[in-house]
Structure formats: structure tokens, C-alpha cells
Design an enzyme around this catalytic site. Structure first.
Site, PDB file in Angstrom:
ATOM      1  N   ASN A   1      -6.007  -3.509   2.423  1.00  0.00           N
ATOM      2  CA  ASN A   1      -4.576  -3.269   2.583  1.00  0.00           C
ATOM      3  C   ASN A   1      -4.077  -3.512   4.014  1.00  0.00           C
ATOM      4  O   ASN A   1      -4.849  -3.528   4.956  1.00  0.00           O
ATOM      5  CB  ASN A   1      -4.261  -1.830   2.160  1.00  0.00           C
ATOM      6  CG  ASN A   1      -2.783  -1.565   1.998  1.00  0.00           C
ATOM      7  OD1 ASN A   1      -1.999  -2.488   1.745  1.00  0.00           O
ATOM      8  ND2 ASN A   1      -2.382  -0.320   2.162  1.00  0.00           N
TER       9      ASN A   1
ATOM     10  N   LYS B   1      -2.873   4.354  -1.408  1.00  0.00           N
ATOM     11  CA  LYS B   1      -2.970   4.049  -2.837  1.00  0.00           C
ATOM     12  C   LYS B   1      -1.649   4.312  -3.539  1.00  0.00           C
ATOM     13  O   LYS B   1      -1.216   3.538  -4.373  1.00  0.00           O
ATOM     14  CB  LYS B   1      -4.087   4.882  -3.470  1.00  0.00           C
ATOM     15  CG  LYS B   1      -5.457   4.634  -2.874  1.00  0.00           C
ATOM     16  CD  LYS B   1      -6.526   5.482  -3.540  1.00  0.00           C
ATOM     17  CE  LYS B   1      -6.224   6.953  -3.489  1.00  0.00           C
ATOM     18  NZ  LYS B   1      -6.026   7.476  -2.137  1.00  0.00           N
TER      19      LYS B   1
ATOM     20  N   HIS C   1      -8.109  11.953   1.044  1.00  0.00           N
ATOM     21  CA  HIS C   1      -8.873  12.314   2.225  1.00  0.00           C
ATOM     22  C   HIS C   1     -10.267  12.769   1.807  1.00  0.00           C
ATOM     23  O   HIS C   1     -10.490  13.173   0.683  1.00  0.00           O
ATOM     24  CB  HIS C   1      -8.154  13.430   2.998  1.00  0.00           C
ATOM     25  CG  HIS C   1      -8.740  13.714   4.340  1.00  0.00           C
ATOM     26  ND1 HIS C   1      -9.747  14.616   4.525  1.00  0.00           N
ATOM     27  CD2 HIS C   1      -8.464  13.204   5.557  1.00  0.00           C
ATOM     28  CE1 HIS C   1     -10.063  14.672   5.803  1.00  0.00           C
ATOM     29  NE2 HIS C   1      -9.299  13.827   6.450  1.00  0.00           N
TER      30      HIS C   1
END
Length: 576
Positions: free
Chosen positions: A114, A1, A64
Site C-alpha cells: 500500500n 485495510k 495492531h
């Protein structure tokens, strides 16, 4: 991100994060003109005529699964979200964690699929548009991408959501848009921004109206800056803040009521955690915004805590009670056995305590600040009952010198890291290995029983530290252990052992090595041909006598008996 944001901003924040992973919430403002320039003609196509948003404040949350509470803080502050999924790996545990938070908080989102540039056979093209880039790929590559998109569609379908590639979506109110992108090359970034603008303008205008919302924000970090004094970086989530407003923020044991001496905005596109330019002073600011405020009362304010603005005197007391309630829910203080947790912010503290609870690991105390001697003493007391709970977990905080000394003396484990999942993994890995070899591990922590002799003619340095040659007569001699004279007088500590000019951690019976020591002075308290004995702490001697006599040779047992006998002449309680 963060890589995606770096591409939009033209920055390199992600590469400077610990482990390349975001550890704390950050914020960047993307103004309308930047979004419009990046989106090109897609901007007008996606938006409703006559309706424009002033820009987007992007909250960059840690990446995470153990950051659930930080994500909850980020998610609760968000009006719309981007869920980043690796095209080659699909939904991972952390993706499901993020998804559940968005679902619980009812936050609308788009999926950024992505790393399309890492699909095997993907060709680099001359366009940043992912639609045009896909069209220029071979048929087999397009089919491979379609399959990966359908894998995500299938996963979301099982989770109860309809979704589709954004260029095939028929109704954005019923289907989640999936946008293939490459954060590294910038392919598809214009489309993902256009999706955010379009969805916001079409479906969130009423929700974003700020007229009736009370002002609240989130403290990211507090610093003492030259020429400004104490400052706080804040995400202003709702409402507005002016220099004349009364604000309420939390310290560890107090609620501060103050006014901002200054309110500053970072330049557009700058990441608040890592700005490239100076902040700009303003008299007031409207949410949503990432801001810096200055006030002499901010010293000691807790990062991760909520900040409120009281628009009238009657609002101060209810807001004070609200903050006190929040603080009580964060810190842990029990009288039962459990581990000690020390963190740098409320967000990281919540994240770690939540994960420990999910793993059913009890917590004795969870707090903010450096690891101090009290933390180690409490862990030492717990260790007597459960060696796996008698530990300290330290996230992104210092270990004070007296705490370090105490931990080494009593073999209290302190686990420290700047990456939360690595910190938790190192603890659970240690527990697993230690459980398998618990007796060996406990015995290995104790001062080894050894006898050694100062060899004649081998003085290399007289003091600070004294360096001389020795022969190990019985047992194993190890670095960092204390030793005594034959009559029981404490001499000092073995600092280092060297054999053939190489440092060794220990020396076995019969070895002749160079020894450097702290506390010894040749010719004053030690002399050539003196005989020395390692000196266990009293609690170690007790364990050796009660639990580990079977691990000692007859010669070592004889030395232990001698040490205990002469030490009890000095301290009758030694070894009991």
C-alpha cells in the site's frame, strides 16, 4: 485495510474509528457484479471459464499487533486474506503478527503493498491500473518501487515463502502475489480484487463448498433497536441459517437456545458496524454472510462469542457443552495478585489478556462489563501488596459512579481507552515512571497535611458550594481533599482553589486564596476566623505515621498528631 475497503465501497468508515484504527471486527459483502465492474476485463482473465463466486464477504480485522486473538478470530473465519504492507516501511511488528496467524491457520493470502502514491517522485496518472501507472513513471521511480518489492520478497523468503510482484508470478500455487496499490487513490484496487477472484476460483472451490459444513458464526455486537428489540450482528462463517432454525448463543452465565424472529441482510457494500442504509429481511441465508438477527432472548448475549445452529434436537446438548467450554477459556478469575481487566467484548478481552500474559503481567480477574465498585475494591486489596498490580484496565467500557468515587478515595488507578494498544502503553508507561519514583508517587497520593484559616470579610457565597477566602497557615492545601474543624468534626471537601481568579491545583503555606467547598454552609457549620485541618482517611493516616514522618515538617507532624488525637476520640481505630 479499512481505507482499502472504504475505496471499494465508497464509504468513510476508517475516519470514524477511534484513533483511525479498527477496534472491532466488521464485515462487508462485495457482490459479484460490483467486483466484476471494478475489475473490468481483468475479471475474466483471472477466473476459470464457467466458474463464478457469488461475491466476497470481507472481514475487516483490527490493525495492531496486540489484536492477536481478534485476528485469530478473523483469520480462522477467512478462506483467503489480504496482508496489507506499507510500501515505505515494509514489514512491521504488526505485519509479522498477522503473517504468523495466517501461517498457523494455513490461510492463503496476497500482499497489498500500500501507499505507492507516497513514494517520493510518484506521479499521478489518469489510470487506476497499477500496471499502467507504473509504466508511466520515470525509470528511477520504477527502480525504487522494484527495490521495495524485492525488500518484501526478501523478508518473505526468510520466513519460508516464495513471492513475486503479481505481474511476474509464474505459478500462483508456489508464489505469493504482491500487488502494489494505493488505498487512498484506488490505484491497483482492481488488480487486488482480480487476484482474490482468480485465486479463489482456481484453488478454493472445493474448500468453499457448504453442503457438509455445520452452521457456525461469530457475534459481532448486540443492540436494543427501536421496533425490533434485542438484535445481534453476526458473521455467518459456515452453513446456513433460517427463521425456523434453533440457534445457541452465550450470555455471561447462561447459554440461550432460541429461534431468530427475523434475519436481515445489510445492503451490498455496507459495513455492518456503520451501515448507510436499512437492512433487508430474508427468510434464510447461506454462508458466508454478515447478518442481523432479532430475538427477544438476545439481550445480554456476549459480543465476540460463537453462535451455533442445531439442525436437530440431538445436536443441542453437544453444542451447549462446546459453548460452555469456550466461555471457561475466556474469563479469568484467580485468587492471586494481579490486575483487573474489564472489556466490552470477548474479542477485546482475549486480545488484552493474551498481550498481558505475553508480557508476564498477572491477571486477577478479566471480565466483560462496566467498571464497578467491586473491581476497585479488589484492586485496592491487591495494591496493598503490589501497587503496580492494584489497578483496573478498562477497554471501551464505562466507569460506574461508585467505582469512580472508590478509586479516588483510595487512589486506585483506572486506565481507560478505546484503543487497545494505547491502553496497554499507558499502563506500562505509568509502571515504568512510577517505579522510578515510587516513594514520591505514594506520598503524593496521600491527603496533604495542612492547616488553614477562614479570613474575615471574605465570604463570596454561603452554600452549594460555599466560597470564601482562606489563608494556608501550615503545609500545602490541595483540591479534592476533606477537612475538619479544630475539634475533629468533618466539614466537607475542598472543591476548588483560586488565586488571582485563576484555578490552582494547590496552595502553599502563606498563600491567601479563594476556596469553594462541598458540605460547608457559612454561618451554620463554618464561620469567619475558624481554623480547619485537612482530614486524611484512616488508611492514609496509618501510612503517614508508619512510612512518611520523615517527609513532614515539625509543624506538619504537630498537625498530624492533633488530627489523629481528636479522630481517635471519635473512632479509636483511626490511623491503626
Amino acid at each position: 485495510k479499512t481505507s482499502l475497503l472504504d475505496n471499494i465501497r465508497g464509504t468513510g468508515v476508517q475516519g470514524r474509528e477511534a484513533g483511525g484504527i479498527t477496534q472491532h471486527i466488521g464485515a462487508s459483502f462485495l457482490p459479484d457484479d460490483v467486483i466484476k465492474k471494478r475489475c473490468g476485463n481483468l475479471y475474466d482473465k483471472m477466473g476459470r471459464a464457467g466458474s463464478r463466486i457469488p461475491g466476497v464477504l470481507v472481514i475487516d480485522t483490527p490493525g495492531h499487533e496486540v489484536f492477536r486473538n481478534l485476528r485469530v478470530r478473523g483469520g480462522s473465519a477467512a478462506d483467503i486474506a489480504i496482508l496489507v504492507v506499507d510500501v515505505n516501511r515494509g514489514f512491521q511488528q504488526q505485519t509479522n503478527e498477522s503473517f504468523n496467524i495466517l501461517k498457523d491457520r494455513k490461510v492463503p493470502f496476497v500482499v497489498a503493498l500500500n501507499k505507492v502514491d507516497q513514494i517520493s517522485g510518484w506521479r499521478k496518472t489518469g489510470t487506476m491500473s497499477v500496471i499502467r501507472s507504473i509504466a508511466e513513471q520515470d525509470a528511477s521511480i520504477r527502480a525504487d518501487l522494484d527495490q521495495k518489492i524485492y525488500d518484501v520478497i526478501g523478508t518473505l523468503s526468510v520466513l519460508g515463502y516464495q513471492s513475486e510482484a503479481f505481474y511476474r508470478v509464474k505459478d500462483f500455487t508456489k508464489e505469493i502475489a504482491i500487488v502494489p496499490i494505493s488505498a487512498r487513490t484506488g490505484t491497483g484496487v482492481s488488480e487486488i480484487l482480480a487476484m482474490l477472484v482468480g485465486l479463489t476460483q482456481q484453488y478454493l472451490l472445493k474448500k468453499l463448498a457448504q453442503e457438509e459444513k455445520p452452521t457456525r458464526g461469530l457475534v459481532l455486537e448486540v443492540n436494543d433497536e427501536a421496533g425490533m428489540g434485542p438484535t445481534a450482528n453476526i458473521i455467518l462463517i459456515d452453513g446456513s441459517m433460517g427463521k425456523s432454525d434453533t440457534i445457541l448463543v452465550a450470555k455471561r452465565d447462561d447459554i440461550i437456545v432460541t429461534r431468530p424472529k427475523a434475519i436481515m441482510l445489510p445492503k451490498p457494500l455496507d459495513e455492518m458496524r456503520d451501515p448507510r442504509d436499512k437492512f433487508k429481511s430474508v427468510s434464510s441465508v447461506q454462508a458466508a454472510a454478515g447478518i442481523k438477527i432479532a430475538s427477544p432472548d438476545l439481550d445480554g448475549v456476549l459480543p465476540g462469542s460463537t453462535v451455533y445452529v442445531a439442525k436437530s434436537a440431538s445436536e443441542i446438548e453437544p453444542l451447549r457443552r462446546a459453548i460452555e467450554s469456550e466461555m471457561r477459556s475466556v474469563f479469568v478469575e484467580t485468587e492471586s495478585d494481579g490486575i483487573i481487566v474489564k472489556c466490552d467484548t470477548i474479542g477485546s478481552l482475549e486480545a488484552i489478556t493474551e498481550m498481558l500474559r505475553r508480557q508476564q503481567i498477572p491477571i486477577a480477574r478479566a471480565d466483560i462489563g462496566p467498571v464497578n465498585k467491586r473491581d476497585v475494591i479488589e484492586a485496592k486489596a491487591v495494591k496493598k501488596n503490589d501497587r503496580h498490580l492494584g489497578v483496573v484496565l478498562a477497554f471501551n467500557v464505562k466507569v460506574l459512579p461508585d467505582a469512580q468515587t472508590e478509586s479516588e478515595m483510595y487512589h486506585v488507578q483506572i486506565f481507560g481507552d478505546r484503543v487497545i494498544y494505547r491502553l496497554l502503553d499507558s499502563y506500562t508507561d505509568w509502571v515504568e515512571k512510577d517505579t522510578m519514583h515510587e516513594e514520591d508517587a505514594t506520598f503524593g497520593e496521600l491527603t496533604p497535611i495542612a492547616k488553614f484559616t477562614f479570613l474575615r470579610g471574605l465570604v463570596f457565597r454561603n452554600k452549594d458550594p460555599a466560597v470564601f477566602g482562606i489563608r494556608v497557615d501550615v503545609g500545602t492545601l490541595r483540591q479534592k481533599v476533606h477537612f475538619m474543624s479544630e475539634r475533629g468534626k468533618r466539614i466537607g471537601q475542598i472543591h476548588q482553589l483560586q488565586e488571582d481568579k485563576k484555578t490552582v491545583g494547590s496552595a502553599q503555606e502563606g498563600s491567601e486564596v479563594a476556596c469553594s467547598t462541598h458540605g460547608a454552609v457559612v454561618g451554620r457549620n463554618i464561620r469567619e476566623e475558624d481554623v480547619f485541618y485537612t482530614l486524611p482517611y484512616s488508611h492514609e493516616a496509618r501510612q503517614l505515621l508508619k512510612r512518611f514522618t520523615h517527609r513532614l515538617s515539625p509543624e506538619e507532624l504537630g498537625i498530624l498528631d492533633h488530627v489523629v488525637k481528636v479522630q481517635r476520640e471519635i473512632d479509636p481505630a483511626y490511623g491503626y
